[in-house]
Design an enzyme around this catalytic site. Structure first.
Site, PDB file in Angstrom:
ATOM      1  N   GLY A  29       1.025  -1.248  -0.208  1.00  0.00           N
ATOM      2  CA  GLY A  29       0.103  -0.038   0.108  1.00  0.00           C
ATOM      3  C   GLY A  29       0.276   0.964  -0.057  1.00  0.00           C
ATOM      4  CG  HIS A  79       3.483   2.672   5.194  1.00  0.00           C
ATOM      5  ND1 HIS A  79       4.045   1.948   6.249  1.00  0.00           N
ATOM      6  CD2 HIS A  79       3.746   4.294   6.779  1.00  0.00           C
ATOM      7  CE1 HIS A  79       4.939   2.646   7.363  1.00  0.00           C
ATOM      8  NE2 HIS A  79       4.132   4.220   7.289  1.00  0.00           N
ATOM      9  CB  CYS A  80       4.191  -0.922   1.525  1.00  0.00           C
ATOM     10  SG  CYS A  80       2.814  -1.637   2.214  1.00  0.00           S
ATOM     11  CB  ILE A  81       5.084   2.784  -2.076  1.00  0.00           C
ATOM     12  CG1 ILE A  81       4.010   3.648  -2.084  1.00  0.00           C
ATOM     13  CG2 ILE A  81       4.242   1.427  -2.528  1.00  0.00           C
ATOM     14  CD1 ILE A  81       3.735   4.107  -3.336  1.00  0.00           C
TER      15      ILE A  81
END
Length: 367
Positions: free
Chosen positions: A343, A345-347
């Site tokens: 999502g 936050h992950c990138i």
């Protein structure tokens, strides 16, 4: 006479809502993250660039781009987004990049370089290039590297900026990541590298995260702090969804922390446990989805919130406005990112500002 060794600095990971120097991201340029067809590739580029182009309205953004993809990345990105070139396997900057920490002694910033082995050396993962990105970014940022011998990813930790970190048993104690490590050895490493004195263990992550391209249980889609006294959790309320029981367990764990803190320090502010209801949509083309608003990103003056074209988006915006007062809530369609295994936050990865210690100003120094 030999010079005395400099004292060892003590590090603390600042909270995500503390002021940032910039945001770091990585551009999708190959493999499943980019996709095979032109349509899939444009979908990925649209998703990553939408996040970067939203954040750059609030703080500087630096995008790490594989040398072969610089031209195409420039066409999609806002001109204000800085591009730096380095070989990449993947585009999950939260996990492949460093975790930035700040010294409690002199306010300087450093970059923790965890061991990255493709989320537990999964059969499909390639990480020969990504495993070098943390040191590359530290050099670009002009900060020292703090090396760790623990396999870990940024999505596997969430801190309150003081002394508490949230983690899951299936990440840090994963035999594919840290064979032979115990809960005690993990906690000791987090204490040394992040300044964590309280480690809150969750049993696992969301169901979809254990499928082929999952991380085996990252916490940043399950629970996060919104301030030092407020913690959010993903609340799947549909009993048919396999994440229903995971949400119930997350609530139980966090309520126990709240009660424990209240008993230990009855005059301190109570830890508020806030439910963030999951979207109404339960499935996608691959089965039960893991759509979660917990996986948002807090930048200077704003919250970049995952959107799913779902009635739940409006509910999530209301929650975020309440728990992040004074910040603009920016909804960005994250479905293409979730389809690839993560999502918003992950990138993204925040670099906090340094805070040099103030020295007392005397009349002589003013002159």
């Amino acid at each position: 006479m030999p010079r005395a060794a400099a004292p060892k600095l003590v590090w603390r990971m600042p909270a995500e809502w503390e002021k940032h120097e910039r945001t770091w991201m990585a551009w999708p340029s190959s493999g499943y993250t980019l996709g095979e067809t032109v349509e899939e590739q444009d979908e990925a580029r649209q998703a990553w660039s939408s996040v970067a182009n939203a954040i750059v309205n609030f703080e500087p953004v630096t995008m790490v781009v594989d040398p072969a993809a610089v031209t195409v990345a420039r066409a999609w990105l806002d001109p204000r987004v800085e591009i730096v070139s380095a070989p990449l396997n993947d585009a999950w900057m939260r996990d492949i990049g460093p975790t930035f920490v700040r010294s409690i002694d002199d306010g300087s910033v450093a970059a923790v370089d965890w061991v990255f082995n493709g989320w537990g050396d999964q059969t499909w993962s390639q990480f020969d290039k990504d495993s070098r990105i943390a040191k590359f970014i530290a050099k670009k940022a002009g900060v020292p590297v703090v090396s760790s011998n623990m396999v870990n990813e940024g999505g596997g930790i969430h801190v309150d900026g003081k002394d508490t970190v949230l983690i899951t048993e299936t990440v840090q104690l994963d035999p594919g990541r840290n064979p032979g490590w115990t809960a005690e050895s993990v906690e000791a490493e987090l204490r040394e590298k992040l300044g964590a004195r309280e480690v809150v263990w969750f049993a696992r992550g969301l169901t979809r995260d254990y499928e082929e391209f999952g991380t085996r249980g990252h916490i940043d889609i399950v629970a996060c702090f919104a301030d030092a006294n407020t913690v959010l959790f993903h609340d799947q309320r549909n009993v048919e969804h396999p994440d229903y029981w995971i949400s119930q367990e997350a609530r139980r764990v966090l309520k126990a922390v709240s009660r424990r803190r209240a008993a230990a320090k009855p005059n301190s502010p109570k830890l508020k446990v806030v439910s963030v209801p999951a979207p109404d949509e339960l499935e996608d083309d691959h089965g039960w989805n893991d759509y979660s608003y917990i996986n948002h990103y807090v930048c200077n003056g704003a919250v970049i919130l995952c959107g799913f074209n779902d009635p739940g988006d409006a509910r999530a915006v209301r929650v975020m406005k309440r728990v992040y007062p004074g910040r603009e809530i920016v909804l960005v369609d994250a479905r293409a990112i979730f389809e690839r295994g993560g999502g918003i936050h992950c990138i993204t990865q925040q670099q906090p500002v340094a805070r040099p210690k103030r020295t007392r100003t005397t009349d002589a120094t003013r002159e």
